[in-house]
Design an enzyme around this catalytic site. Sequence first.
Site, PDB file in Angstrom:
ATOM      1  N   GLN A  87     -17.181 -78.751 -24.658  1.00  0.00           N
ATOM      2  CA  GLN A  87     -16.464 -77.527 -25.023  1.00  0.00           C
ATOM      3  C   GLN A  87     -15.733 -77.739 -26.347  1.00  0.00           C
ATOM      4  OE1 GLN A  87     -14.429 -75.802 -21.200  1.00  0.00           O
ATOM      5  NE2 GLN A  87     -14.779 -77.989 -20.881  1.00  0.00           N
ATOM      6  N   ASN A  88     -15.694 -78.995 -26.795  1.00  0.00           N
ATOM      7  CA  ASN A  88     -14.942 -79.327 -28.004  1.00  0.00           C
ATOM      8  C   ASN A  88     -15.669 -78.862 -29.270  1.00  0.00           C
ATOM      9  OD1 ASN A  88     -13.268 -80.474 -26.170  1.00  0.00           O
ATOM     10  ND2 ASN A  88     -13.846 -82.588 -26.627  1.00  0.00           N
ATOM     11  N   VAL A  89     -14.888 -78.439 -30.236  1.00  0.00           N
ATOM     12  CA  VAL A  89     -15.463 -77.994 -31.513  1.00  0.00           C
ATOM     13  C   VAL A  89     -15.367 -79.097 -32.571  1.00  0.00           C
ATOM     14  CG1 VAL A  89     -15.054 -75.555 -31.017  1.00  0.00           C
ATOM     15  CG2 VAL A  89     -13.251 -76.892 -32.152  1.00  0.00           C
ATOM     16  N   ASP A  90     -14.791 -80.244 -32.182  1.00  0.00           N
ATOM     17  CA  ASP A  90     -14.770 -81.379 -33.114  1.00  0.00           C
ATOM     18  C   ASP A  90     -16.121 -82.092 -33.079  1.00  0.00           C
ATOM     19  OD1 ASP A  90     -12.864 -82.963 -30.566  1.00  0.00           O
ATOM     20  OD2 ASP A  90     -14.880 -83.614 -31.160  1.00  0.00           O
ATOM     21  N   HIS A 105     -18.765 -74.153 -27.331  1.00  0.00           N
ATOM     22  CA  HIS A 105     -17.760 -73.278 -27.929  1.00  0.00           C
ATOM     23  C   HIS A 105     -17.742 -73.345 -29.457  1.00  0.00           C
ATOM     24  CE1 HIS A 105     -15.464 -73.429 -23.834  1.00  0.00           C
ATOM     25  NE2 HIS A 105     -16.485 -72.615 -23.793  1.00  0.00           N
ATOM     26  N   THR A 176     -11.271 -81.967 -19.064  1.00  0.00           N
ATOM     27  CA  THR A 176     -11.255 -80.506 -19.109  1.00  0.00           C
ATOM     28  C   THR A 176     -10.508 -79.958 -17.894  1.00  0.00           C
ATOM     29  OG1 THR A 176     -12.547 -78.459 -19.099  1.00  0.00           O
ATOM     30  CG2 THR A 176     -13.567 -80.380 -18.054  1.00  0.00           C
ATOM     31  N   SER A 177      -9.740 -78.898 -18.095  1.00  0.00           N
ATOM     32  CA  SER A 177      -8.944 -78.318 -17.003  1.00  0.00           C
ATOM     33  C   SER A 177      -9.796 -77.416 -16.117  1.00  0.00           C
ATOM     34  CB  SER A 177      -7.785 -77.513 -17.592  1.00  0.00           C
ATOM     35  OG  SER A 177      -8.297 -76.492 -18.442  1.00  0.00           O
TER      36      SER A 177
END
Length: 235
Positions: A87-90, A105, A176-177
Amino acid sequence: MQQKLVVFSGAGISAESGIPTFRDANGMWGKYDAMKLASVGGFEEDPQAVLDFYNARRKNLLEVEPNHAHRVLADLEKQYDVTVITQNVDNLHERAGSSKVIHLHGELTKVTSSYNRLDTNCIKEYPLDVPIRLGDKAVDGSQLRPYIVWFGEYVDNMDLAEYLVKMADIFVVIGTSLVVYPAAGLVNYAHMEIPKFLIDPNDMKGGMPVGFEHIKAKAVEGVDVLVRRLKEMEE
Ligand code: APR
């Protein structure tokens, strides 16, 4: 044939690289208004504020490094067929050496059209130290925007991600939550009988997903516990 190990990661894996998470104490959404800065409506209302927010995050990416957790997941490719769904955009998974990374994402390293963000002619790598400015145009002549999936926008890699989790021999959730959908629903696609691990120093607000072993640790320590568990399973 190498076993398929699928990793599903969130902001927590990059926390120890110095990138804040979203919903923890000191999380980004505690400081910034997500609907103002990460939605189409917010971009229409105040595009400069949105560009400033993402330009700062893009620039910050040049100042951080992958951590031990990113590197261990990349290293597991020696024994397993590893796919990282993030989900990370890095770009820290890629910089650590992971060869198969799927971003759900978006990616801070890319820009796209604000008219049609999924138009592949418009999706471009963009230097992290070059700010996206008002007036910068995409190939289709529209205002350039970050290649990020904003709240309310369609997550275009979900079908592939669901298929990969269904095909997994081992499934690992890390940092992740599990509160943002459709991504959080991926935990329901893993087969009941396969080994499933969740690495997170905190308890899950929505409760633990069924059949997962909770490795209650930060990513950097948790991945070492994971490697030990995988070794035990091999014996
Ligand atoms: N190691 C591992 N996990 C950690 C660490 C750490 N050092 N620090 C915090 N965590 C855990 C928290 O306990 C929490 O469960 O990481 C999780 C971070 O949750 P969020 O901040 O909600 O981030 P994430 O789940 O990735 O958010 C999902 O929401 O804002 C949107 O698009 C954005 O991709 C993002 C999505």
